[in-house]
Design an enzyme around this catalytic site. Structure first.
Site, PDB file in Angstrom:
ATOM      1  N   GLU A  53      -6.778  -2.278 -11.631  1.00  0.00           N
ATOM      2  CA  GLU A  53      -8.073  -1.729 -11.223  1.00  0.00           C
ATOM      3  C   GLU A  53      -8.126  -1.340  -9.747  1.00  0.00           C
ATOM      4  O   GLU A  53      -9.201  -1.290  -9.154  1.00  0.00           O
ATOM      5  CB  GLU A  53      -9.173  -2.741 -11.523  1.00  0.00           C
ATOM      6  N   HIS A  92     -13.980  -6.887  -5.631  1.00  0.00           N
ATOM      7  CA  HIS A  92     -14.263  -6.728  -7.061  1.00  0.00           C
ATOM      8  C   HIS A  92     -14.068  -8.080  -7.726  1.00  0.00           C
ATOM      9  O   HIS A  92     -13.017  -8.703  -7.579  1.00  0.00           O
ATOM     10  CB  HIS A  92     -13.341  -5.706  -7.724  1.00  0.00           C
ATOM     11  N   HIS A 111     -15.465 -10.857 -11.208  1.00  0.00           N
ATOM     12  CA  HIS A 111     -16.176 -11.078 -12.473  1.00  0.00           C
ATOM     13  C   HIS A 111     -17.083 -12.296 -12.291  1.00  0.00           C
ATOM     14  O   HIS A 111     -17.219 -13.097 -13.204  1.00  0.00           O
ATOM     15  CB  HIS A 111     -15.172 -11.292 -13.611  1.00  0.00           C
ATOM     16  N   HIS A 171     -18.548  -6.632 -17.539  1.00  0.00           N
ATOM     17  CA  HIS A 171     -17.284  -6.751 -16.802  1.00  0.00           C
ATOM     18  C   HIS A 171     -17.426  -7.559 -15.519  1.00  0.00           C
ATOM     19  O   HIS A 171     -16.831  -8.626 -15.390  1.00  0.00           O
ATOM     20  CB  HIS A 171     -16.769  -5.331 -16.533  1.00  0.00           C
TER      21      HIS A 171
END
Ligand SMILES: [Zn+2]
Length: 244
Positions: A82, A101, A103, A172
């Site tokens: 990603e 980034h 989760h 996500h």
């Protein structure tokens, strides 16, 4: 031909290692998730670890990427699938110097319901600019694996983020950006805490919650930004096993 790359400031590399450890220590990332910093001497490049658990990152694991997510110096090392999250946001947002980034779990429900993530207290005034939800089906159809694994998906995410500090990825996780690495880490941690507190307040107040208004949020964010170093030192002390 690849042009030679100026070495980044060693202090930035140290901070990026610490950022990886802190985000793990504070429960924002687990075995997954990543944090990057824009190269301090070459704004068309950014620094990001090789594909590995953030809590184990050392200086030797940090790679340099161009804004198409090609690693300049990876050799045979695996790259995060990603990484396009980072390259496309750096392309779209010249003001952004760092990206997280994750989760982080408490944020997930806000991406999957119609309940907006809003600033419930002064530590998360940066949420006053909104936290748009990225629906991957709009950009990638209804059969993706939910990952931002292409430049096109990264660009669509960057468009949805717009000028905000945080975007939620439905089903996500989330993306947090800031004009400095330490502030990005700060925002990622308080995005997770805000989500937890907001969910509690919604239950306690049976849906009736008073959030910071736009002016309060902006003023609180401005007041907190210069104070980031104080929290950073504490988080780093904890995350790096008591060293410095
Ligand atoms: Zn992810």
């Amino acid at each position: 031909m690849t042009l030679p790359v100026d070495a980044p400031d060693p202090a930035l590399l140290d901070d990026l290692v610490a950022a990886n450890r802190i985000l793990y220590s504070e429960g924002v990332v687990d075995g997954f998730g990543h944090v990057s910093a824009r190269h301090d001497k070459e704004p068309g490049r950014f620094l990001l670890a090789r594909s590995m658990a953030p809590g184990l990152v050392t200086g030797d694991d940090i790679l340099t990427f161009d804004l198409d997510s090609n690693a300049v110096d990876a050799g045979s090392r695996a790259l995060y699938l990603e990484r396009f999250i980072h390259s496309e946001i750096y392309k779209a947002r010249p003001d952004v110097a760092a990206i997280v980034h994750s989760h982080s779990p408490s944020v997930i429900p806000f991406g999957a319901t119609a309940v907006a993530l809003r600033p419930i207290y002064h530590m998360s005034g940066f949420l006053g600019a909104g936290a748009p939800v990225f629906e991957i089906r709009d950009a990638g159809g209804d059969d993706t694996d939910m990952l931002i694994r292409s430049p096109a998906l990264g660009a669509a995410l960057a468009r949805r983020l717009g000028g905000a500090a945080v975007a939620l990825l439905r089903g996500h996780g989330n993306v947090v950006v800031a004009p400095s690495l330490r502030l990005a880490v700060f925002r990622a941690i308080y995005t997770e805490i805000n989500a937890r507190l907001e969910a509690e307040a919604l239950l306690l107040g049976q849906g009736r919650v008073t959030f910071l208004n736009e002016k309060e949020a902006a003023a609180a964010a401005a007041a907190n930004s210069p104070q980031v170093g104080r929290a950073w030192e504490l988080w780093k002390h904890k995350a790096m096993g008591g060293s410095r």
